[in-house]
Design a protein around this motif. Structure first.
Motif, PDB file in Angstrom:
ATOM      1  N   GLY A 113       0.836  -0.901   0.114  1.00 26.48           N
ATOM      2  CA  GLY A 113       0.153   0.251  -0.024  1.00 26.48           C
ATOM      3  C   GLY A 113       0.751   1.210  -0.263  1.00 26.48           C
ATOM      4  O   GLY A 113       0.312   2.690  -1.088  1.00 26.48           O
ATOM      5  N   LEU A 114       2.264   1.504   0.678  1.00 31.97           N
ATOM      6  CA  LEU A 114       2.409   2.190   1.166  1.00 31.97           C
ATOM      7  C   LEU A 114       4.079   2.790  -0.501  1.00 31.97           C
ATOM      8  O   LEU A 114       3.471   4.053  -1.151  1.00 31.97           O
ATOM      9  CB  LEU A 114       3.339   2.172   1.721  1.00 31.97           C
ATOM     10  CG  LEU A 114       3.236   2.569   3.841  1.00 31.97           C
ATOM     11  CD1 LEU A 114       3.811   2.090   4.472  1.00 31.97           C
ATOM     12  CD2 LEU A 114       1.729   3.500   3.907  1.00 31.97           C
ATOM     13  N   LYS A 115       3.860   1.857  -1.307  1.00 30.56           N
ATOM     14  CA  LYS A 115       4.679   1.622  -2.177  1.00 30.56           C
ATOM     15  C   LYS A 115       3.483   2.678  -3.649  1.00 30.56           C
ATOM     16  O   LYS A 115       3.864   2.740  -4.070  1.00 30.56           O
ATOM     17  CB  LYS A 115       4.980   0.194  -3.250  1.00 30.56           C
ATOM     18  CG  LYS A 115       6.271   0.158  -2.122  1.00 30.56           C
ATOM     19  CD  LYS A 115       6.771  -1.587  -2.727  1.00 30.56           C
ATOM     20  CE  LYS A 115       7.979  -1.667  -1.633  1.00 30.56           C
ATOM     21  NZ  LYS A 115       8.852  -3.608  -2.361  1.00 30.56           N
ATOM     22  N   ILE A 116       2.291   1.507  -3.314  1.00 31.46           N
ATOM     23  CA  ILE A 116       1.833   2.283  -4.634  1.00 31.46           C
ATOM     24  C   ILE A 116       1.129   3.790  -4.277  1.00 31.46           C
ATOM     25  O   ILE A 116       0.848   4.432  -5.579  1.00 31.46           O
ATOM     26  CB  ILE A 116       0.317   1.255  -4.271  1.00 31.46           C
ATOM     27  CG1 ILE A 116       0.659  -0.361  -4.443  1.00 31.46           C
ATOM     28  CG2 ILE A 116      -0.875   2.420  -5.069  1.00 31.46           C
ATOM     29  CD1 ILE A 116      -1.048  -0.784  -4.145  1.00 31.46           C
ATOM     30  N   ASN A 117       1.213   4.358  -3.107  1.00 32.89           N
ATOM     31  CA  ASN A 117       1.084   5.599  -2.929  1.00 32.89           C
ATOM     32  C   ASN A 117       2.349   6.491  -3.416  1.00 32.89           C
ATOM     33  O   ASN A 117       2.502   7.656  -3.859  1.00 32.89           O
ATOM     34  CB  ASN A 117       1.425   5.557  -1.139  1.00 32.89           C
ATOM     35  CG  ASN A 117       1.099   7.532  -1.342  1.00 32.89           C
ATOM     36  OD1 ASN A 117       0.467   8.225  -2.298  1.00 32.89           O
ATOM     37  ND2 ASN A 117       1.606   7.940  -0.116  1.00 32.89           N
ATOM     38  N   GLN A 122       5.034   9.798  -7.163  1.00 33.32           N
ATOM     39  CA  GLN A 122       6.196  10.155  -7.190  1.00 33.32           C
ATOM     40  C   GLN A 122       6.928   9.567  -9.028  1.00 33.32           C
ATOM     41  O   GLN A 122       7.855   9.413  -9.589  1.00 33.32           O
ATOM     42  CB  GLN A 122       7.546   9.636  -6.471  1.00 33.32           C
ATOM     43  CG  GLN A 122       7.611  10.119  -5.039  1.00 33.32           C
ATOM     44  CD  GLN A 122       7.798  11.656  -5.234  1.00 33.32           C
ATOM     45  OE1 GLN A 122       8.624  11.970  -5.728  1.00 33.32           O
ATOM     46  NE2 GLN A 122       6.866  12.284  -4.419  1.00 33.32           N
ATOM     47  N   ILE A 123       5.743   8.466  -9.630  1.00 32.64           N
ATOM     48  CA  ILE A 123       6.576   8.583 -10.874  1.00 32.64           C
ATOM     49  C   ILE A 123       4.930   8.601 -12.064  1.00 32.64           C
ATOM     50  O   ILE A 123       5.260   9.275 -13.173  1.00 32.64           O
ATOM     51  CB  ILE A 123       6.063   6.623 -11.164  1.00 32.64           C
ATOM     52  CG1 ILE A 123       7.518   6.192 -10.155  1.00 32.64           C
ATOM     53  CG2 ILE A 123       6.598   6.158 -12.419  1.00 32.64           C
ATOM     54  CD1 ILE A 123       7.282   4.301  -9.409  1.00 32.64           C
ATOM     55  N   ILE A 124       3.558   8.415 -11.557  1.00 34.29           N
ATOM     56  CA  ILE A 124       3.110   7.851 -12.322  1.00 34.29           C
ATOM     57  C   ILE A 124       2.511   9.901 -12.356  1.00 34.29           C
ATOM     58  O   ILE A 124       2.742  10.070 -13.337  1.00 34.29           O
ATOM     59  CB  ILE A 124       1.476   7.921 -11.682  1.00 34.29           C
ATOM     60  CG1 ILE A 124       1.105   6.556 -11.858  1.00 34.29           C
ATOM     61  CG2 ILE A 124       0.225   8.094 -12.495  1.00 34.29           C
ATOM     62  CD1 ILE A 124       0.449   5.676 -11.256  1.00 34.29           C
ATOM     63  N   GLN A 125       2.306  11.103 -11.775  1.00 34.41           N
ATOM     64  CA  GLN A 125       1.332  12.007 -11.492  1.00 34.41           C
ATOM     65  C   GLN A 125       2.866  13.356 -11.841  1.00 34.41           C
ATOM     66  O   GLN A 125       2.446  13.437 -12.732  1.00 34.41           O
ATOM     67  CB  GLN A 125       1.558  12.877  -9.936  1.00 34.41           C
ATOM     68  CG  GLN A 125       1.135  14.519 -10.264  1.00 34.41           C
ATOM     69  CD  GLN A 125      -0.220  13.961 -10.552  1.00 34.41           C
ATOM     70  OE1 GLN A 125      -1.391  13.318 -10.090  1.00 34.41           O
ATOM     71  NE2 GLN A 125      -0.677  14.925 -11.690  1.00 34.41           N
ATOM     72  N   ILE A 229      10.416   3.364  -3.940  1.00 36.08           N
ATOM     73  CA  ILE A 229      10.630   1.985  -5.147  1.00 36.08           C
ATOM     74  C   ILE A 229      11.812   2.249  -5.518  1.00 36.08           C
ATOM     75  O   ILE A 229      12.135   3.387  -6.203  1.00 36.08           O
ATOM     76  CB  ILE A 229       9.490   2.061  -5.955  1.00 36.08           C
ATOM     77  CG1 ILE A 229       8.490   1.843  -4.823  1.00 36.08           C
ATOM     78  CG2 ILE A 229       9.719   0.818  -7.260  1.00 36.08           C
ATOM     79  CD1 ILE A 229       7.126   1.662  -5.844  1.00 36.08           C
ATOM     80  N   SER A 230      12.453   1.485  -5.618  1.00 32.61           N
ATOM     81  CA  SER A 230      13.965   1.604  -5.868  1.00 32.61           C
ATOM     82  C   SER A 230      14.162   0.731  -7.574  1.00 32.61           C
ATOM     83  O   SER A 230      13.325  -0.103  -7.483  1.00 32.61           O
ATOM     84  CB  SER A 230      15.218   0.739  -5.876  1.00 32.61           C
ATOM     85  OG  SER A 230      14.889  -0.524  -5.076  1.00 32.61           O
TER      86      SER A 230
END
Length: 230
Positions: A113-117, A122-125, A229-230
């Motif tokens: 859940g924290l990675k989805i956030n 940090q990736i999609i937006q 996420i790395s």
């Protein structure tokens, strides 16, 4: 035989048939269950993650832009769920369900859940903003609960799916409908059963306790934190 008679026979058979139940050692596939009253019992942690305000998205933006946001969100969510050992078992429009089992199921689901956030923020937006001049800000909510669940098959031949009966499935779905001001919501069962590395960040508790008034003041927790996420 008419449709009414056909339906009456189906309903009578379902209500009168004896259930066959067994403890599951893995998350079942569709082929693991029969069409009758056959079920698998699992100790499972259920995660639902939902794209928030999708109605506003489709009402105010063109369909291709909306579709791209559905696709990017679900693409990231499903890959993250699988990377944390979760099993994808249901899609519902802009929402996906993940199932986690085993001794670290709560920790894995919460880290997921924290990675989805992280992926949303940090990736999609940033990628969306680089591609489009848009005011749209993606919001989402992930809900997680853990209990025993009963898994059965429902529907008709060639048009069926697994149904997940139990508090975890129902409450995780309801938690995913909470306010997106805090993108991750978890139950007391999850919070009490997860490891400290997903509970604290540099000694600070990442979770705020709340009372779920709609569920007899059940203890739940919410967070704005993410896991990089790395």
């Amino acid at each position: 035989m008419g449709l009414k008679s056909d339906l009456e026979e189906d309903v009578k058979r379902i209500y009168s048939s004896v259930w066959t139940r067994r403890k599951g050692q893995k998350v079942p596939e569709d082929t693991d269950l029969k069409a009758g009253n056959d079920a698998v019992d699992l100790q499972a942690t259920i995660l639902y993650t939902d794209l928030d305000e999708s109605t506003k998205l489709v009402d105010n933006y063109n369909d291709e832009f909306a579709a791209e946001n559905y696709k990017t969100f679900l693409q990231c969510a499903t890959k993250i769920i699988r990377s944390e050992g979760g099993h994808i078992r249901s899609f519902d429009g802009d929402r996906v369900m993940g199932v986690f089992i085993g001794g670290s199921k709560n920790t894995s689901a919460v880290r997921c859940g924290l990675k989805i956030n992280y992926a949303v923020k940090q990736i999609i937006q940033p990628k969306m903003n680089a591609q489009y001049n848009t005011k749209y800000v993606m919001k989402h909510v992930t809900g997680i609960d853990s209990t025993n669940v009963m898994v059965a098959k429902a529907g008709i031949r060639n048009s069926n799916d697994l149904v997940w009966i139990g508090k975890a499935a129902n409450h995780a779905a309801k938690l995913s409908a909470m306010s997106s001001s805090h993108p991750t919501w978890i139950s007391d069962k999850v919070y009490d059963g997860m490891s400290d590395d997903v509970k604290y960040s540099k000694g600070i508790n990442m979770w705020e306790e709340r009372k779920w008034t709609a569920q007899n003041n059940r203890r739940i927790y919410r967070s704005t934190y993410w896991w990089s996420i790395s």
